[in-house]
Enzyme design. Structure first.
Site, PDB file in Angstrom:
ATOM      1  N   SER A 134      -2.451  -1.223 -11.567  1.00  0.00           N
ATOM      2  CA  SER A 134      -1.668  -1.696 -10.334  1.00  0.00           C
ATOM      3  C   SER A 134      -0.092  -1.286 -10.866  1.00  0.00           C
ATOM      4  O   SER A 134       0.027  -2.273 -11.349  1.00  0.00           O
ATOM      5  CB  SER A 134      -1.066  -2.802  -9.201  1.00  0.00           C
ATOM      6  N   LYS A 199      -9.121  -4.519  -7.401  1.00  0.00           N
ATOM      7  CA  LYS A 199      -7.698  -3.064  -6.883  1.00  0.00           C
ATOM      8  C   LYS A 199      -8.071  -2.747  -6.045  1.00  0.00           C
ATOM      9  O   LYS A 199      -7.040  -2.553  -4.735  1.00  0.00           O
ATOM     10  CB  LYS A 199      -7.851  -2.449  -8.327  1.00  0.00           C
ATOM     11  N   HIS A 202      -6.956  -5.098  -2.991  1.00  0.00           N
ATOM     12  CA  HIS A 202      -5.702  -5.021  -3.232  1.00  0.00           C
ATOM     13  C   HIS A 202      -4.663  -3.884  -2.708  1.00  0.00           C
ATOM     14  O   HIS A 202      -4.265  -4.438  -1.849  1.00  0.00           O
ATOM     15  CB  HIS A 202      -5.458  -4.962  -4.987  1.00  0.00           C
ATOM     16  N   ASN A 203      -5.722  -2.577  -2.478  1.00  0.00           N
ATOM     17  CA  ASN A 203      -5.172  -1.975  -1.419  1.00  0.00           C
ATOM     18  C   ASN A 203      -5.403  -1.777  -0.456  1.00  0.00           C
ATOM     19  O   ASN A 203      -4.060  -1.541   0.607  1.00  0.00           O
ATOM     20  CB  ASN A 203      -5.887  -0.389  -2.659  1.00  0.00           C
ATOM     21  N   GLU A 206      -3.172  -3.903   0.395  1.00  0.00           N
ATOM     22  CA  GLU A 206      -1.403  -3.269   0.431  1.00  0.00           C
ATOM     23  C   GLU A 206      -1.371  -2.759   1.929  1.00  0.00           C
ATOM     24  O   GLU A 206       0.067  -2.142   1.669  1.00  0.00           O
ATOM     25  CB  GLU A 206      -1.320  -2.122  -0.869  1.00  0.00           C
TER      26      GLU A 206
HETATM   27  C1  6PG Z   1      -0.575   0.670  -7.114  1.00  0.00           C
HETATM   28  C2  6PG Z   1      -1.074   1.419  -5.646  1.00  0.00           C
HETATM   29  C3  6PG Z   1      -1.061   2.829  -6.188  1.00  0.00           C
HETATM   30  C4  6PG Z   1      -1.446   3.992  -5.152  1.00  0.00           C
HETATM   31  C5  6PG Z   1      -1.982   4.268  -3.977  1.00  0.00           C
HETATM   32  C6  6PG Z   1      -1.756   4.658  -2.781  1.00  0.00           C
HETATM   33  O1  6PG Z   1      -1.525  -0.431  -7.034  1.00  0.00           O
HETATM   34  O2  6PG Z   1      -0.375   0.831  -7.858  1.00  0.00           O
HETATM   35  O3  6PG Z   1      -2.242   1.335  -5.002  1.00  0.00           O
HETATM   36  O4  6PG Z   1      -2.705   2.896  -6.813  1.00  0.00           O
HETATM   37  O5  6PG Z   1       0.197   4.115  -4.908  1.00  0.00           O
HETATM   38  O6  6PG Z   1      -3.550   3.628  -4.181  1.00  0.00           O
HETATM   39  O7  6PG Z   1      -2.354   4.594  -1.549  1.00  0.00           O
HETATM   40  P1  6PG Z   1      -2.109   5.462  -1.289  1.00  0.00           P
HETATM   41  O8  6PG Z   1      -1.694   6.731  -1.131  1.00  0.00           O
HETATM   42  O9  6PG Z   1      -3.925   6.047  -0.347  1.00  0.00           O
HETATM   43  O10 6PG Z   1      -1.489   5.038   0.406  1.00  0.00           O
END
Ligand code: 6PG
Length: 495
Positions: A134, A199, A202-203, A206
């Protein structure tokens, strides 16, 4: 030439990871089908390698050449699109002469169940390892958060590399330069699926964290009528306090940027339709399938999908009645309440994510270490935030904590801010400004602290139309009863 690691796939992420390794003194071999990517990495690495203490980079012409460039056991990282390509590259590596002791690390955004499947499928032919990364391009180049998993013996070879290139924090949890001595944001989390699973969550977090900040932006814009730069300044102030995070920092910056073409706030020139690549959806599906509620993470996915149908929203905005109750809130107290509301909802979002990880850790037998997970999210990753240090401490004090919201420090933080949160949720309903993530987090919180929910009536309904039975409050929960609801006199039978 004997290189310590290979990187296959030298696109944005692969190139950045390769350069990061060179920057930390490692000798790296690299391969990409695209010759331009190979040359670009070679050139950028060459200018780094002239500096004392830096490593080297060798570009391979094909996979057989790549294998010859490596020390044994070979450590090969893949930075290729998730899905079939991972298996295709592994098949080509096997054809090129990979041995059963060699380690192949998938650093892409793979679905965790694919990583589990690959660990089984490749046993005996190679040592499959996975590391979720990430932090985007900048993180990969200067210090990502690395969620590693797979064969524990393979970790002994991978660990020195990953711990060197990952983001670092000092003893108080503050991010520091990745070349300094400090705690590394790389950790081994468990069998192969675990890293990509963590992860994925995590997303999911996010998505919800981003959505909460967007909801606060809309509230300040549409209810409080603040301009984008003014909201940016509010966010900048909040970023100095309990809401300190990378996402808050970049949002403050974004809101204060002007469009070079029109002079308007740049953010207002951006079409309000959100896209997604699918990791938030995976988290939502996992929450629904595992029966471990993470409603605010799911709402964040819905919010993106709802935004995507702009044409329908434009039509509906003209046809559906609003009938809002106009509030004229005081700016100062609203800002205080909104900051409280954001903090509480954000805490709930993280708590939902950690609860989801606990459920899957238990069902998969992973024994995830939540202190380590919170620690490696303190820097490098997209959701890095000041309060992850507190989360790490909460799990360190109580490793068997059933739910993050029950940690005494967070009970006390919530009690200081709960009324502000309720106030904003109520105001958003009255003013017709949607806050799906913030409001769902409050409903989740209230359901969690509700000793008696109305599920007794629900069980009665199920029994009424489907004879699905129910348990009674005055009998053991595994003893089931059924009532012949439509017969008179009502007759209750034990099942
Ligand atoms: C990270 C981000 C990366 C990416 C996302 C974007 O941790 O570096 O999460 O993996 O920016 O996957 O996801 P979306 O395109 O679904 O917003």
């Amino acid at each position: 030439m004997s290189c310590q690691i290979a990187m296959i796939g030298l696109g944005v992420m692969g190139k950045s990871l390769a350069l990061n390794l060179v920057d930390h003194g490692f000798s790296v071999a690299g391969y990409d089908l695209n010759q331009a990517n190979r040359l670009r990495t070679l050139q950028e690495a060459a200018s780094l390698s002239t500096i004392a203490g830096k490593g080297t980079f060798a570009a391979a012409d094909d996979l057989t050449h790549l294998l010859r460039l490596l020390n044994t056991p070979r450590v090969i990282a893949l930075s290729v699109p998730a899905g079939d390509v991972v298996d295709e590259v592994i098949a080509q590596l096997l054809d090129a002469g990979l041995s059963s002791q060699d380690i192949v690390i998938d650093t892409g955004n793979s679905l965790w169940t694919d990583s589990e499947r690959r660990e089984k499928e490749y046993t005996g032919r190679l040592r499959f390892f996975s590391t979720a990364v990430s932090g985007g391009e900048q993180g990969a180049r200067h210090g990502p958060s690395l969620m590693a998993s797979g064969d524990p013996e393979a970790w002994t070879f991978v660990q020195p590399l990953w711990q060197a290139i990952a983001a670092k924090v000092d003893a108080s949890g503050q991010p520091i330069d990745s070349h300094q001595q400090g705690e590394s944001c790389a950790a081994y989390l468990g069998p192969a699926g675990a890293g990509h699973y963590v992860k994925m969550v995590h997303n999911g977090i996010e998505y919800a964290d981003m959505q909460l900040i967007c909801e606060a932006y809309q509230y300040l814009r549409d209810v409080m009528t603040l301009s984008a730069p003014e909201i940016g300044q509010v966010f900048e102030r909040w970023n100095q306090g309990v809401l300190n995070s990378y996402l808050m920092e970049i949002s403050a910056d974004i809101l204060q940027q002007h469009d070079p073409e029109t002079g308007a706030a740049l953010v207002e020139m951006i079409l309000d339709t959100a896209e997604q690549k699918g990791t938030g959806l995976w988290t939502a599906v996992n929450s629904l399938q595992s029966g471990s509620p993470a409603p605010s993470l799911v709402q964040a996915v819905f919010a993106r999908s709802l935004s995507a149908n702009k044409a329908r929203r434009v039509t509906a905005s003209k046809q559906l009645p609003a009938q809002t109750l106009i509030a004229e809130p005081c700016l100062d107290s609203t800002l205080r309440d909104l900051e409280s509301a954001l903090y509480c909802a954000k805490l709930v979002v993280y708590a939902q994510g950690f609860d989801l990880m606990k459920t899957t850790s238990d069902s998969e037998g992973w024994q995830l270490n939540f202190t380590d997970i919170a620690r490696i999210w303190r820097s490098g990753c997209i959701i890095r935030a000041g309060f992850l240090h507190q989360i790490a401490q909460a799990y360190q004090h109580q490793p068997l904590l059933d739910h993050l919201l029950l940690a005494p420090e967070f009970v006390s933080e919530l009690s200081k801010r709960l009324l502000g949160w309720r106030h904003i949720a109520a105001q958003s309903m009255q003013s017709g400004v949607p806050m799906p993530c913030l409001a769902s987090a409050l409903s989740y919180y209230d359901a969690l602290r509700c000793e008696v929910l109305p599920a007794n009536l629900l069980q009665a309904q199920r029994d009424y139309f489907g004879a699905h039975t129910y348990a009674r409050v005055d009998h053991p929960a595994d003893k089931k009863f059924h009532v012949l609801w439509e017969k008179s006199p009502r007759q209750q039978v034990a099942r």
